[in-house]
Design a protein around this motif. Structure first.
Motif, PDB file in Angstrom:
ATOM      1  N   ARG A  56       0.835  -1.216   0.000  1.00  0.00           N
ATOM      2  CA  ARG A  56       0.000   0.000   0.000  1.00  0.00           C
ATOM      3  C   ARG A  56       0.864   1.258   0.000  1.00  0.00           C
ATOM      4  O   ARG A  56       0.501   2.260  -0.627  1.00  0.00           O
ATOM      5  CB  ARG A  56      -0.974  -0.002   1.180  1.00  0.00           C
ATOM      6  CG  ARG A  56      -2.008  -1.120   1.128  1.00  0.00           C
ATOM      7  CD  ARG A  56      -2.899  -1.059  -0.089  1.00  0.00           C
ATOM      8  NE  ARG A  56      -3.752  -2.238  -0.182  1.00  0.00           N
ATOM      9  CZ  ARG A  56      -4.398  -2.604  -1.258  1.00  0.00           C
ATOM     10  NH1 ARG A  56      -4.332  -1.910  -2.364  1.00  0.00           N
ATOM     11  NH2 ARG A  56      -5.148  -3.682  -1.266  1.00  0.00           N
ATOM     12  N   LYS A  57       1.999   1.222   0.682  1.00  0.00           N
ATOM     13  CA  LYS A  57       2.912   2.378   0.654  1.00  0.00           C
ATOM     14  C   LYS A  57       3.500   2.570  -0.738  1.00  0.00           C
ATOM     15  O   LYS A  57       3.613   3.688  -1.230  1.00  0.00           O
ATOM     16  CB  LYS A  57       4.030   2.197   1.686  1.00  0.00           C
ATOM     17  CG  LYS A  57       3.578   2.423   3.106  1.00  0.00           C
ATOM     18  CD  LYS A  57       4.737   2.259   4.078  1.00  0.00           C
ATOM     19  CE  LYS A  57       4.280   2.531   5.496  1.00  0.00           C
ATOM     20  NZ  LYS A  57       5.368   2.311   6.463  1.00  0.00           N
ATOM     21  N   GLU A  59       2.150   1.509  -3.549  1.00  0.00           N
ATOM     22  CA  GLU A  59       1.018   1.913  -4.381  1.00  0.00           C
ATOM     23  C   GLU A  59       0.800   3.427  -4.253  1.00  0.00           C
ATOM     24  O   GLU A  59       0.615   4.127  -5.255  1.00  0.00           O
ATOM     25  CB  GLU A  59      -0.216   1.136  -3.914  1.00  0.00           C
ATOM     26  CG  GLU A  59      -1.485   1.404  -4.646  1.00  0.00           C
ATOM     27  CD  GLU A  59      -2.635   0.571  -4.094  1.00  0.00           C
ATOM     28  OE1 GLU A  59      -3.225  -0.176  -4.888  1.00  0.00           O
ATOM     29  OE2 GLU A  59      -2.943   0.657  -2.886  1.00  0.00           O
ATOM     30  N   ARG A  60       0.860   3.931  -3.044  1.00  0.00           N
ATOM     31  CA  ARG A  60       0.659   5.365  -2.796  1.00  0.00           C
ATOM     32  C   ARG A  60       1.765   6.184  -3.471  1.00  0.00           C
ATOM     33  O   ARG A  60       1.495   7.212  -4.100  1.00  0.00           O
ATOM     34  CB  ARG A  60       0.629   5.620  -1.288  1.00  0.00           C
ATOM     35  CG  ARG A  60       0.569   7.079  -0.897  1.00  0.00           C
ATOM     36  CD  ARG A  60      -0.690   7.747  -1.391  1.00  0.00           C
ATOM     37  NE  ARG A  60      -0.673   9.156  -1.045  1.00  0.00           N
ATOM     38  CZ  ARG A  60      -1.750   9.867  -0.826  1.00  0.00           C
ATOM     39  NH1 ARG A  60      -2.938   9.313  -0.898  1.00  0.00           N
ATOM     40  NH2 ARG A  60      -1.661  11.133  -0.534  1.00  0.00           N
ATOM     41  N   GLU A  64       1.172   8.938  -6.322  1.00  0.00           N
ATOM     42  CA  GLU A  64       1.608  10.333  -6.173  1.00  0.00           C
ATOM     43  C   GLU A  64       2.432  10.781  -7.381  1.00  0.00           C
ATOM     44  O   GLU A  64       2.258  11.894  -7.876  1.00  0.00           O
ATOM     45  CB  GLU A  64       2.432  10.507  -4.888  1.00  0.00           C
ATOM     46  CG  GLU A  64       1.589  10.492  -3.640  1.00  0.00           C
ATOM     47  CD  GLU A  64       2.407  10.480  -2.348  1.00  0.00           C
ATOM     48  OE1 GLU A  64       3.652  10.284  -2.408  1.00  0.00           O
ATOM     49  OE2 GLU A  64       1.796  10.654  -1.283  1.00  0.00           O
ATOM     50  N   THR A  81      -6.971   0.299  -5.401  1.00  0.00           N
ATOM     51  CA  THR A  81      -6.165   1.518  -5.251  1.00  0.00           C
ATOM     52  C   THR A  81      -6.947   2.713  -4.699  1.00  0.00           C
ATOM     53  O   THR A  81      -6.481   3.374  -3.774  1.00  0.00           O
ATOM     54  CB  THR A  81      -5.477   1.891  -6.583  1.00  0.00           C
ATOM     55  OG1 THR A  81      -4.719   0.773  -7.037  1.00  0.00           O
ATOM     56  CG2 THR A  81      -4.575   3.099  -6.432  1.00  0.00           C
ATOM     57  N   GLY A  85      -6.178   4.561   2.297  1.00  0.00           N
ATOM     58  CA  GLY A  85      -5.688   5.864   2.719  1.00  0.00           C
ATOM     59  C   GLY A  85      -6.583   6.946   2.139  1.00  0.00           C
ATOM     60  O   GLY A  85      -7.798   6.798   2.091  1.00  0.00           O
ATOM     61  N   ASN A  87      -6.230   7.902  -1.050  1.00  0.00           N
ATOM     62  CA  ASN A  87      -5.901   7.814  -2.479  1.00  0.00           C
ATOM     63  C   ASN A  87      -6.971   8.442  -3.354  1.00  0.00           C
ATOM     64  O   ASN A  87      -6.656   9.076  -4.358  1.00  0.00           O
ATOM     65  CB  ASN A  87      -5.678   6.354  -2.896  1.00  0.00           C
ATOM     66  CG  ASN A  87      -4.364   5.799  -2.387  1.00  0.00           C
ATOM     67  OD1 ASN A  87      -3.529   6.521  -1.855  1.00  0.00           O
ATOM     68  ND2 ASN A  87      -4.183   4.500  -2.549  1.00  0.00           N
TER      69      ASN A  87
END
Length: 173
Positions: A56-57, A59-60, A64, A81, A85, A87
């Motif tokens: 997930r980190k 993916e973020r 970004e 996705t 968070g 997102n």
């Protein structure tokens, strides 16, 4: 402009995205493939070896980069996705971008995914159609809140790929 395609697995994000990008002469990025390329590993292996938090980190970070890119892109996101968070906020607030939810009902998703089960680690363990449908129903319930925040929501249940692409083009002007 960046066009983010959202939707559940099997909704046609990659298929539609590739063809839309060709038609409007923009580059296409399959988000999951981009992550796999960067990690030199399948997403299922990333989850297995490094865990969901790591994924997930990553993916973020990739999201970004894409939202701040000056390039014109068509991006088919991973099914989950937008749901982690903030997102979805990142996608909605990205400069020169839009989001399109390719919406299919549970029956159509079940029909599609039943054919692709062996190629999809998330659902390959589900023994029968009933379990698959239950899995999709639960996920769609959880993810609908995020998907429905898209700028455009297209009902894709009775449309061909060509009709969907044309509708996206019409909405984007």
């Amino acid at each position: 402009m960046k066009i983010f395609l959202l939707g559940y697995m099997g909704s046609g994000k990659s298929y539609i995205g590739k063809r839309l990008a060709e038609r409007i002469e923009q580059d296409f990025i399959d988000f999951d493939e981009e992550i796999e390329k960067r990690e030199n590993s399948k997403i299922s292996e990333i989850f297995e070896k490094k865990g969901e938090i790591y994924f997930r980190k990553l993916e973020r970070k990739v999201l970004e980069e894409m939202t701040s890119s000056p390039e014109n892109l068509v991006i088919s996101l991973g099914g989950g996705t937008p749901c982690y968070g903030n997102n979805m906020d990142l996608i909605k607030n990205a400069k020169d971008s839009t989001s399109v939810y390719l919406k299919l009902n549970i029956e159509n998703l079940t029909n599609r995914l039943e054919q692709e089960k062996s190629h999809r680690p998330m659902i390959s363990h589900l023994e029968d159609r009933e379990k698959l449908e239950e899995f999709i129903r639960k996920h769609l319930f959880e993810r609908g809140f995020y998907y429905n925040q898209s700028e455009y929501i297209l009902d894709c249940n009775t449309k061909s790929a060509d009709e969907i692409i044309t509708e996206i083009q019409e909405k984007l002007g």
